[in-house]
Design a protein around this motif. Sequence first.
Motif, PDB file in Angstrom:
ATOM      1  N   UNK A 177      -5.395   6.099  10.010  1.00  0.00           N
ATOM      2  CA  UNK A 177      -3.995   6.830  11.107  1.00  0.00           C
ATOM      3  C   UNK A 177      -3.258   6.716  10.900  1.00  0.00           C
ATOM      4  N   UNK A 178      -3.564   6.917   9.396  1.00  0.00           N
ATOM      5  CA  UNK A 178      -2.230   8.454   8.615  1.00  0.00           C
ATOM      6  C   UNK A 178      -3.250  10.127   8.953  1.00  0.00           C
ATOM      7  N   UNK A 179      -4.455   9.662   8.813  1.00  0.00           N
ATOM      8  CA  UNK A 179      -5.357  10.949   8.643  1.00  0.00           C
ATOM      9  C   UNK A 179      -5.530  11.365   9.838  1.00  0.00           C
ATOM     10  N   UNK A 180      -5.581  10.889  11.013  1.00  0.00           N
ATOM     11  CA  UNK A 180      -5.619  10.785  12.466  1.00  0.00           C
ATOM     12  C   UNK A 180      -4.035  11.798  12.915  1.00  0.00           C
ATOM     13  N   UNK A 181      -3.153  11.501  11.492  1.00  0.00           N
ATOM     14  CA  UNK A 181      -1.702  11.753  12.445  1.00  0.00           C
ATOM     15  C   UNK A 181      -1.412  12.967  11.848  1.00  0.00           C
ATOM     16  N   UNK A 182      -2.025  13.048  10.251  1.00  0.00           N
ATOM     17  CA  UNK A 182      -2.347  14.515   9.895  1.00  0.00           C
ATOM     18  C   UNK A 182      -2.962  15.360  10.744  1.00  0.00           C
ATOM     19  N   UNK A 183      -3.964  15.035  11.523  1.00  0.00           N
ATOM     20  CA  UNK A 183      -4.996  16.136  11.854  1.00  0.00           C
ATOM     21  C   UNK A 183      -3.797  16.550  13.274  1.00  0.00           C
ATOM     22  N   UNK A 184      -3.438  15.457  13.848  1.00  0.00           N
ATOM     23  CA  UNK A 184      -2.979  16.101  14.986  1.00  0.00           C
ATOM     24  C   UNK A 184      -1.601  16.993  14.753  1.00  0.00           C
ATOM     25  N   UNK A 185      -0.985  16.373  13.950  1.00  0.00           N
ATOM     26  CA  UNK A 185       0.146  17.388  13.795  1.00  0.00           C
ATOM     27  C   UNK A 185      -0.159  19.131  12.823  1.00  0.00           C
ATOM     28  N   UNK A 186      -0.641  19.136  12.070  1.00  0.00           N
ATOM     29  CA  UNK A 186      -2.199  19.634  12.109  1.00  0.00           C
ATOM     30  C   UNK A 186      -2.574  20.977  13.176  1.00  0.00           C
ATOM     31  N   UNK A 187      -2.659  20.025  13.910  1.00  0.00           N
ATOM     32  CA  UNK A 187      -3.475  20.920  15.689  1.00  0.00           C
ATOM     33  C   UNK A 187      -2.241  21.501  16.219  1.00  0.00           C
ATOM     34  N   UNK A 188      -0.839  20.294  16.184  1.00  0.00           N
ATOM     35  CA  UNK A 188       0.259  20.806  16.844  1.00  0.00           C
ATOM     36  C   UNK A 188       1.111  21.651  16.378  1.00  0.00           C
ATOM     37  N   UNK A 189       0.315  22.449  15.365  1.00  0.00           N
ATOM     38  CA  UNK A 189       1.295  23.494  15.028  1.00  0.00           C
ATOM     39  C   UNK A 189       0.278  24.292  14.940  1.00  0.00           C
ATOM     40  N   UNK A 190      -0.823  24.410  14.614  1.00  0.00           N
ATOM     41  CA  UNK A 190      -1.263  24.963  15.326  1.00  0.00           C
ATOM     42  C   UNK A 190      -0.694  26.003  16.613  1.00  0.00           C
ATOM     43  N   UNK A 234      -5.619   1.694   8.064  1.00  0.00           N
ATOM     44  CA  UNK A 234      -3.942   2.518   7.619  1.00  0.00           C
ATOM     45  C   UNK A 234      -4.775   3.718   7.420  1.00  0.00           C
ATOM     46  N   UNK A 235      -5.611   4.575   6.306  1.00  0.00           N
ATOM     47  CA  UNK A 235      -5.754   5.656   6.154  1.00  0.00           C
ATOM     48  C   UNK A 235      -6.446   5.803   6.531  1.00  0.00           C
ATOM     49  N   UNK A 237       0.826  -1.073   0.141  1.00  0.00           N
ATOM     50  CA  UNK A 237       0.018   0.172   0.193  1.00  0.00           C
ATOM     51  C   UNK A 237       0.852   1.205   0.432  1.00  0.00           C
ATOM     52  N   UNK A 238       2.013   1.239   0.009  1.00  0.00           N
ATOM     53  CA  UNK A 238       2.925   2.210   0.217  1.00  0.00           C
ATOM     54  C   UNK A 238       2.708   3.265  -0.515  1.00  0.00           C
ATOM     55  N   UNK A 239       2.586   3.214  -1.954  1.00  0.00           N
ATOM     56  CA  UNK A 239       2.384   3.890  -3.200  1.00  0.00           C
ATOM     57  C   UNK A 239       0.892   4.935  -3.233  1.00  0.00           C
ATOM     58  N   UNK A 240      -0.252   3.833  -2.722  1.00  0.00           N
ATOM     59  CA  UNK A 240      -1.539   3.988  -2.365  1.00  0.00           C
ATOM     60  C   UNK A 240      -0.975   5.626  -1.234  1.00  0.00           C
ATOM     61  N   UNK A 241      -0.589   4.606  -0.060  1.00  0.00           N
ATOM     62  CA  UNK A 241      -0.452   5.922   1.199  1.00  0.00           C
ATOM     63  C   UNK A 241       0.300   7.308   0.604  1.00  0.00           C
TER      64      UNK A 241
END
Length: 167
Positions: A62-75, A59-60, A13-17
């Motif tokens: 997990x990726x979405x949640x990591x992205x959201x958490x990183x975005x909130x941390x940046x804010x 897996x999707x 799934x690496x290419x898709x991810x």
Amino acid sequence: METATFAQNLLSMQAELRRFAYKLTADRDDADDLLQETSLKALDNEEKYVAETNFKGWIYTIMRNIFINNYRKTLRDQTYVDYTDNLYFLNLGVDLADDSMEGSYDLKEIRKVVNALPKDLRVPFAMYVSGFKYREIAEKLNLPLGTVKSRIHFTRKKLKQDLKDFR
């Protein structure tokens, strides 16, 4: 799920991810970082995956949640909280004339227009531009939330009209 099968599914799934990560971040390096972080988190939490469930969805998520958490941390990292007595920095006022980009004629004109705004419009707008949320501005300035929103909206509309030559 067997570890070898889990790893094979993850590798397939690496290419898709990577494509999904790029859609989220719009930056190749950030997408690669997100993909790596997702893969590591999936491997660390392999025992939490239930074999008969949708691996791709897991897996999707997990990726979405990591992205959201990183975005909130940046804010959160970009939000300044004034802990001084009597909110010294907030009450100091907004004087954009001290920025380091003094050389630009256009920038001086923009500063002049912004600084000419009444204080009751300029302060909430400056706080909003600095990253404060409407609710935080309302609390800091002891104003109703609707008042803060309308003042910021009115200020943006006024600046858009006053600065139409700078587009």
